[in-house]
Design an enzyme around this catalytic site. Sequence first.
Site, short mmCIF file in Angstrom:
data_model
loop_
_atom_site.label_atom_id
_atom_site.label_comp_id
_atom_site.label_asym_id
_atom_site.label_seq_id
_atom_site.Cartn_x
_atom_site.Cartn_y
_atom_site.Cartn_z
N ASP A 79 46.77 11.91 -42.34
CA ASP A 79 45.09 11.77 -42.37
C ASP A 79 44.55 10.89 -42.82
O ASP A 79 44.62 9.81 -42.17
CB ASP A 79 45.51 13.15 -42.82
CG ASP A 79 43.79 13.64 -43.30
OD1 ASP A 79 42.96 13.03 -42.70
OD2 ASP A 79 43.60 14.86 -43.85
N LYS A 87 40.15 13.91 -36.43
CA LYS A 87 39.26 13.97 -36.73
C LYS A 87 38.56 13.84 -36.46
O LYS A 87 37.80 12.18 -36.82
CB LYS A 87 39.08 13.88 -38.34
CG LYS A 87 40.43 15.18 -39.23
CD LYS A 87 40.75 14.78 -41.03
CE LYS A 87 40.65 15.85 -41.50
NZ LYS A 87 41.15 15.01 -43.05
N LYS A 106 44.61 22.80 -36.10
CA LYS A 106 44.18 22.75 -38.05
C LYS A 106 42.68 23.30 -38.41
O LYS A 106 42.14 22.08 -38.22
CB LYS A 106 45.07 22.25 -38.98
CG LYS A 106 44.82 21.32 -40.00
CD LYS A 106 45.40 20.68 -40.64
CE LYS A 106 45.36 21.31 -42.02
NZ LYS A 106 44.98 19.59 -43.10
N GLU A 129 37.86 26.62 -47.32
CA GLU A 129 38.69 26.72 -45.86
C GLU A 129 38.54 27.99 -45.74
O GLU A 129 39.34 28.60 -44.80
CB GLU A 129 39.26 25.57 -45.90
CG GLU A 129 39.30 24.28 -45.56
CD GLU A 129 39.93 22.97 -45.12
OE1 GLU A 129 40.77 23.66 -44.48
OE2 GLU A 129 39.49 22.54 -45.48
N ASP A 187 49.53 20.37 -46.68
CA ASP A 187 48.81 19.24 -46.71
C ASP A 187 48.84 18.00 -47.87
O ASP A 187 47.04 19.03 -48.90
CB ASP A 187 47.01 18.73 -46.69
CG ASP A 187 46.90 18.26 -46.29
OD1 ASP A 187 47.07 16.64 -46.91
OD2 ASP A 187 45.12 18.36 -45.90
N GLU A 246 52.21 16.81 -44.56
CA GLU A 246 51.09 15.66 -44.64
C GLU A 246 50.24 14.78 -45.88
O GLU A 246 50.36 15.80 -47.26
CB GLU A 246 49.48 16.65 -44.00
CG GLU A 246 47.94 15.92 -44.06
CD GLU A 246 47.42 16.45 -43.05
OE1 GLU A 246 47.05 17.79 -42.57
OE2 GLU A 246 45.92 16.61 -43.23
N GLN A 298 46.59 20.00 -51.96
CA GLN A 298 45.22 20.38 -51.40
C GLN A 298 45.34 21.57 -50.13
O GLN A 298 44.74 22.64 -50.37
CB GLN A 298 45.06 19.39 -51.03
CG GLN A 298 43.22 19.89 -49.85
CD GLN A 298 42.97 18.62 -49.06
OE1 GLN A 298 42.11 17.80 -49.94
NE2 GLN A 298 43.11 18.44 -47.68
N ARG A 312 37.38 19.81 -40.78
CA ARG A 312 36.94 18.81 -42.04
C ARG A 312 37.03 20.83 -42.84
O ARG A 312 36.69 21.50 -42.06
CB ARG A 312 35.83 18.10 -41.99
CG ARG A 312 35.77 17.03 -40.99
CD ARG A 312 37.11 16.34 -41.50
NE ARG A 312 37.00 15.65 -42.47
CZ ARG A 312 37.40 13.83 -42.84
NH1 ARG A 312 36.75 13.74 -42.36
NH2 ARG A 312 37.52 14.55 -44.26
N SER A 313 36.72 20.34 -44.45
CA SER A 313 36.43 21.03 -45.36
C SER A 313 35.18 22.08 -44.75
O SER A 313 34.45 22.77 -45.46
CB SER A 313 36.34 21.35 -46.52
OG SER A 313 36.28 19.75 -46.72
P1 PGA Z 1 38.35 17.40 -45.56
O1 PGA Z 1 40.01 17.24 -46.45
O2 PGA Z 1 38.01 17.62 -44.98
O3 PGA Z 1 37.92 17.91 -47.15
O4 PGA Z 1 38.71 15.56 -45.91
C1 PGA Z 1 40.74 18.12 -45.03
C2 PGA Z 1 42.21 17.42 -45.27
O5 PGA Z 1 42.57 16.67 -45.97
O6 PGA Z 1 42.67 17.68 -43.86
ZN ZN Z 2 44.77 16.23 -45.42
#
Ligand code: PGA
Ligand code: ZN
Length: 427
Positions: free
Chosen positions: A311, A336, A387, A205, A241, A284, A163, A365-366
Amino acid sequence: MSTRITSVNGYRIWDSRGRPTLEVVVRLQDGTVGHGIAPAGASRGSHEAIELRDGGSRFGGLGVDQAILKVNGPVRVALIGMDAANQADVDARLLSLDASPTKSVLGGNTTVATSLAVLHASAKAAGLPLWRHLSQGGPVTMPLPEVQIFGGGAHAGRRVDIQDFLVMPVGAQSFDEAMCMCAEIYRHAGLLMQERGSLAGVADEGGWWPAFTSNEDALEALTLAIDRAGYGQGQAVISLDIAASEFGRDGRYRLALEDKVYDTDAWLDVLASWLSRYPIASIEDPVAEDDAAGMAKFTQAFGRKIQIIGDDFLVTNAQRVDQAVAAGSCNAVLVKPNQAGTISEARAAMQAGQRAGWGTVISARSGETEDVAITHLAVGWNAGQLKVGSFARSERMAKWNEALRIERESGGAIPFVGASALPTHRA
Ligand code: PGA
Ligand code: ZN
């Protein structure tokens, strides 16, 4: 009491992917107003707080009318008259309205936007920058940034399986220098893609679109971009990640790009071979959220050498962090706020990590907005790492630029934490 909450209102606004999200506006007795906005993930852990969405066909089912009704109904009734300066009380009251493990009654978007709005309002009423309000006079540092250079996984149409391909400028002496280093690496990565004829815009992102022939190809390109930027002697290192829950389940890991399936042991061997060949300092979610044994095994093998962040595996939950500490899985926690649902719960998860000597990474978050609260959480909570995605798109840059402002306005009083933010660099 001037910080008494006098009104609470929910509204629909829009996030960085053009999807609806919830904004909560809280007003206090003295006229102070605080805004809180819910971010949204794309690769979510199955145990994190759920987003309350309307369903149906409008906006792809992502409408937030139901969440607005929760804010303007039970949440408003419960919070009016409370003291915004007492965040713990406010968050406990929200919890009392929704005792479900994943906030399925109110929605984590409802609770986090409300919790953040109250936090912003109380900092403003106190006349303090948010980071200072949060620190309560305790130690603060400018965080080590993790900056995405190539996107992937759920943020890039699954063009590659991994990712996030990120860098950490561990050799920087200040946050300002850290940003300069990331800018050069991002720029060189873009030039590299252009040379290869594979420059095709950016992912969710802001990282370059991952037009690669294999997952490892992306790692090679990132290593080369770091070299070309002049930081190949360890001044900047790689963080991945893997977000393995997106392609692994029941001990089977399937890389679609390479059309290969691995069991947990074989997958860990792939990661080990990457660790031996590329300057990777942090990973991650190396395995899927249900693979506790794989996580412990990976941490036993590599936890002294690299940072291993949970995560989806920990979902910003203090109890899960405590359990992982006891089991020896991971040595760092991603924080988060919307995974937990309130600021107090997010802080508890981070503190559980800090108590164990873990790395603690405050994360966006994304799906994001112009809200910069997480930058202040990273500084004010002395988290050590931040991050927020890549080095492009203003919902990302707003957060990096806010950190630059905090550093500048402190006149050098807030030290940059550098490599010592990593658990592998602790005594
Ligand atoms: P997400 O992913 O905000 O799209 O869920 C971010 C991450 O996995 O760190
Ligand atoms: Zn993550």
